[in-house]
Design a protein around this motif. Structure first.
Motif, PDB file in Angstrom:
ATOM      1  N   LEU A   1       0.846  -1.182   0.000  1.00  0.00           N
ATOM      2  CA  LEU A   1       0.000   0.000   0.000  1.00  0.00           C
ATOM      3  C   LEU A   1       0.880   1.230   0.000  1.00  0.00           C
ATOM      4  O   LEU A   1       1.809   1.332   0.777  1.00  0.00           O
ATOM      5  N   GLY A   2       0.610   2.158  -0.877  1.00  0.00           N
ATOM      6  CA  GLY A   2       1.349   3.400  -0.932  1.00  0.00           C
ATOM      7  C   GLY A   2       0.448   4.566  -0.618  1.00  0.00           C
ATOM      8  O   GLY A   2      -0.717   4.586  -1.011  1.00  0.00           O
ATOM      9  N   VAL A   3       0.971   5.527   0.109  1.00  0.00           N
ATOM     10  CA  VAL A   3       0.207   6.717   0.453  1.00  0.00           C
ATOM     11  C   VAL A   3       1.111   7.938   0.336  1.00  0.00           C
ATOM     12  O   VAL A   3       2.331   7.834   0.366  1.00  0.00           O
ATOM     13  N   LEU A   4       0.490   9.098   0.216  1.00  0.00           N
ATOM     14  CA  LEU A   4       1.219  10.361   0.294  1.00  0.00           C
ATOM     15  C   LEU A   4       1.193  10.810   1.746  1.00  0.00           C
ATOM     16  O   LEU A   4       0.171  10.724   2.418  1.00  0.00           O
ATOM     17  N   LEU A   5       2.341  11.267   2.239  1.00  0.00           N
ATOM     18  CA  LEU A   5       2.441  11.709   3.627  1.00  0.00           C
ATOM     19  C   LEU A   5       2.312  13.221   3.724  1.00  0.00           C
ATOM     20  O   LEU A   5       2.716  13.944   2.818  1.00  0.00           O
ATOM     21  N   GLY A   6       1.786  13.682   4.851  1.00  0.00           N
ATOM     22  CA  GLY A   6       1.734  15.114   5.120  1.00  0.00           C
ATOM     23  C   GLY A   6       0.910  15.875   4.097  1.00  0.00           C
ATOM     24  O   GLY A   6      -0.086  15.388   3.579  1.00  0.00           O
ATOM     25  N   ASP A   7       1.373  17.056   3.783  1.00  0.00           N
ATOM     26  CA  ASP A   7       0.703  17.929   2.825  1.00  0.00           C
ATOM     27  C   ASP A   7       0.824  17.334   1.427  1.00  0.00           C
ATOM     28  O   ASP A   7       1.936  17.103   0.947  1.00  0.00           O
ATOM     29  N   PRO A   8      -0.285  17.059   0.760  1.00  0.00           N
ATOM     30  CA  PRO A   8      -0.211  16.478  -0.581  1.00  0.00           C
ATOM     31  C   PRO A   8       0.631  17.294  -1.554  1.00  0.00           C
ATOM     32  O   PRO A   8       1.209  16.761  -2.490  1.00  0.00           O
ATOM     33  N   ALA A   9       0.739  18.588  -1.321  1.00  0.00           N
ATOM     34  CA  ALA A   9       1.543  19.437  -2.200  1.00  0.00           C
ATOM     35  C   ALA A   9       3.034  19.108  -2.084  1.00  0.00           C
ATOM     36  O   ALA A   9       3.804  19.374  -3.006  1.00  0.00           O
ATOM     37  N   ASP A  10       3.440  18.507  -0.959  1.00  0.00           N
ATOM     38  CA  ASP A  10       4.852  18.143  -0.770  1.00  0.00           C
ATOM     39  C   ASP A  10       5.244  16.913  -1.593  1.00  0.00           C
ATOM     40  O   ASP A  10       6.420  16.698  -1.856  1.00  0.00           O
ATOM     41  N   ARG A  11       4.265  16.084  -1.966  1.00  0.00           N
ATOM     42  CA  ARG A  11       4.476  14.915  -2.832  1.00  0.00           C
ATOM     43  C   ARG A  11       5.518  13.942  -2.263  1.00  0.00           C
ATOM     44  O   ARG A  11       6.425  13.501  -2.957  1.00  0.00           O
ATOM     45  N   ILE A  12       5.390  13.594  -0.965  1.00  0.00           N
ATOM     46  CA  ILE A  12       6.259  12.605  -0.335  1.00  0.00           C
ATOM     47  C   ILE A  12       5.474  11.302  -0.233  1.00  0.00           C
ATOM     48  O   ILE A  12       4.443  11.221   0.427  1.00  0.00           O
ATOM     49  N   GLY A  13       5.972  10.248  -0.898  1.00  0.00           N
ATOM     50  CA  GLY A  13       5.302   8.964  -0.888  1.00  0.00           C
ATOM     51  C   GLY A  13       5.860   8.045   0.181  1.00  0.00           C
ATOM     52  O   GLY A  13       7.018   8.166   0.589  1.00  0.00           O
ATOM     53  N   TYR A  14       5.028   7.137   0.642  1.00  0.00           N
ATOM     54  CA  TYR A  14       5.424   6.135   1.640  1.00  0.00           C
ATOM     55  C   TYR A  14       4.916   4.790   1.179  1.00  0.00           C
ATOM     56  O   TYR A  14       3.734   4.644   0.831  1.00  0.00           O
ATOM     57  N   VAL A  15       5.805   3.786   1.167  1.00  0.00           N
ATOM     58  CA  VAL A  15       5.426   2.424   0.792  1.00  0.00           C
ATOM     59  C   VAL A  15       6.064   1.473   1.802  1.00  0.00           C
ATOM     60  O   VAL A  15       7.254   1.580   2.095  1.00  0.00           O
ATOM     61  N   ARG A  16       5.276   0.560   2.327  1.00  0.00           N
ATOM     62  CA  ARG A  16       5.816  -0.474   3.212  1.00  0.00           C
ATOM     63  C   ARG A  16       5.978  -1.745   2.398  1.00  0.00           C
ATOM     64  O   ARG A  16       5.019  -2.241   1.802  1.00  0.00           O
ATOM     65  N   LEU A  17       7.197  -2.261   2.370  1.00  0.00           N
ATOM     66  CA  LEU A  17       7.499  -3.482   1.623  1.00  0.00           C
ATOM     67  C   LEU A  17       7.640  -4.614   2.632  1.00  0.00           C
ATOM     68  O   LEU A  17       8.577  -4.652   3.419  1.00  0.00           O
ATOM     69  N   ARG A  18       6.693  -5.533   2.614  1.00  0.00           N
ATOM     70  CA  ARG A  18       6.623  -6.582   3.632  1.00  0.00           C
ATOM     71  C   ARG A  18       7.474  -7.805   3.323  1.00  0.00           C
ATOM     72  O   ARG A  18       7.616  -8.687   4.157  1.00  0.00           O
ATOM     73  N   GLY A  19       8.014  -7.903   2.133  1.00  0.00           N
ATOM     74  CA  GLY A  19       8.851  -9.045   1.781  1.00  0.00           C
ATOM     75  C   GLY A  19       9.225  -8.974   0.314  1.00  0.00           C
ATOM     76  O   GLY A  19       8.709  -8.141  -0.429  1.00  0.00           O
ATOM     77  N   PHE A  20      10.151  -9.822  -0.072  1.00  0.00           N
ATOM     78  CA  PHE A  20      10.606  -9.851  -1.459  1.00  0.00           C
ATOM     79  C   PHE A  20      10.056 -11.103  -2.142  1.00  0.00           C
ATOM     80  O   PHE A  20      10.756 -12.088  -2.352  1.00  0.00           O
ATOM     81  N   SER A  21       8.775 -11.040  -2.488  1.00  0.00           N
ATOM     82  CA  SER A  21       8.121 -12.127  -3.220  1.00  0.00           C
ATOM     83  C   SER A  21       8.415 -11.972  -4.704  1.00  0.00           C
ATOM     84  O   SER A  21       8.978 -10.970  -5.135  1.00  0.00           O
ATOM     85  N   ARG A  22       7.999 -12.942  -5.493  1.00  0.00           N
ATOM     86  CA  ARG A  22       8.219 -12.880  -6.946  1.00  0.00           C
ATOM     87  C   ARG A  22       7.673 -11.598  -7.567  1.00  0.00           C
ATOM     88  O   ARG A  22       8.225 -11.057  -8.495  1.00  0.00           O
ATOM     89  N   SER A  23       6.578 -11.119  -7.027  1.00  0.00           N
ATOM     90  CA  SER A  23       5.912  -9.954  -7.625  1.00  0.00           C
ATOM     91  C   SER A  23       6.225  -8.637  -6.906  1.00  0.00           C
ATOM     92  O   SER A  23       5.654  -7.607  -7.256  1.00  0.00           O
ATOM     93  N   ALA A  24       7.119  -8.639  -5.940  1.00  0.00           N
ATOM     94  CA  ALA A  24       7.374  -7.439  -5.124  1.00  0.00           C
ATOM     95  C   ALA A  24       7.768  -6.228  -5.968  1.00  0.00           C
ATOM     96  O   ALA A  24       7.229  -5.135  -5.782  1.00  0.00           O
ATOM     97  N   SER A  25       8.702  -6.408  -6.893  1.00  0.00           N
ATOM     98  CA  SER A  25       9.154  -5.251  -7.671  1.00  0.00           C
ATOM     99  C   SER A  25       8.042  -4.727  -8.580  1.00  0.00           C
ATOM    100  O   SER A  25       7.881  -3.514  -8.730  1.00  0.00           O
ATOM    101  N   GLN A  26       7.254  -5.632  -9.156  1.00  0.00           N
ATOM    102  CA  GLN A  26       6.147  -5.202 -10.016  1.00  0.00           C
ATOM    103  C   GLN A  26       5.089  -4.458  -9.207  1.00  0.00           C
ATOM    104  O   GLN A  26       4.562  -3.438  -9.654  1.00  0.00           O
TER     105      GLN A  26
END
Length: 103
Positions: A1-26
């Motif tokens: 799941l990816g979200v924008l943090l703080g003020d949307p105008a700042d355009r800072i993304g956050y993604v939690r990567l829970r593991g390196f499965s076959r499809s993780a990079s995609q």
């Protein structure tokens, strides 16, 4: 799941990567693309906390999303020099315990 943090105008993304499965990079590529649909991100936090690891190839493909082409992702070195008569091309097998990345 990816979200924008703080003020949307700042355009800072956050993604939690829970593991390196076959499809993780995609999946990561897709999430980042969706976050950039309206405008480019100014920054990105990839949270790897509590990530138990996974497939080496998947981790390499994930790193490739961020590193310049041709950058080393994985290197190996022997713990001790090989004896002079060692055959570098000999078949080898490695065995590991069943508890995964944390040993």
């Amino acid at each position: 799941l990816g979200v924008l943090l703080g003020d949307p105008a700042d355009r800072i993304g956050y993604v939690r990567l829970r593991g390196f499965s076959r499809s993780a990079s995609q999946e990561l590529y897709y999430v980042i693309s969706r976050m950039q649909a309206d405008a480019p991100l100014q920054g990105l936090i990839v949270d790897l906390r509590d990530n138990p690891g996974g497939l080496l190839g998947a981790a390499i493909r994930t790193a490739d999303l961020f590193l310049p082409e041709g950058a080393d992702v994985v290197t190996t070195r022997a713990r001790a020099p090989l004896p002079p008569d060692a055959d570098d091309d000999a078949p080898a097998v490695a065995a590991a315990g069943g508890r995964g990345a944390r040993g």
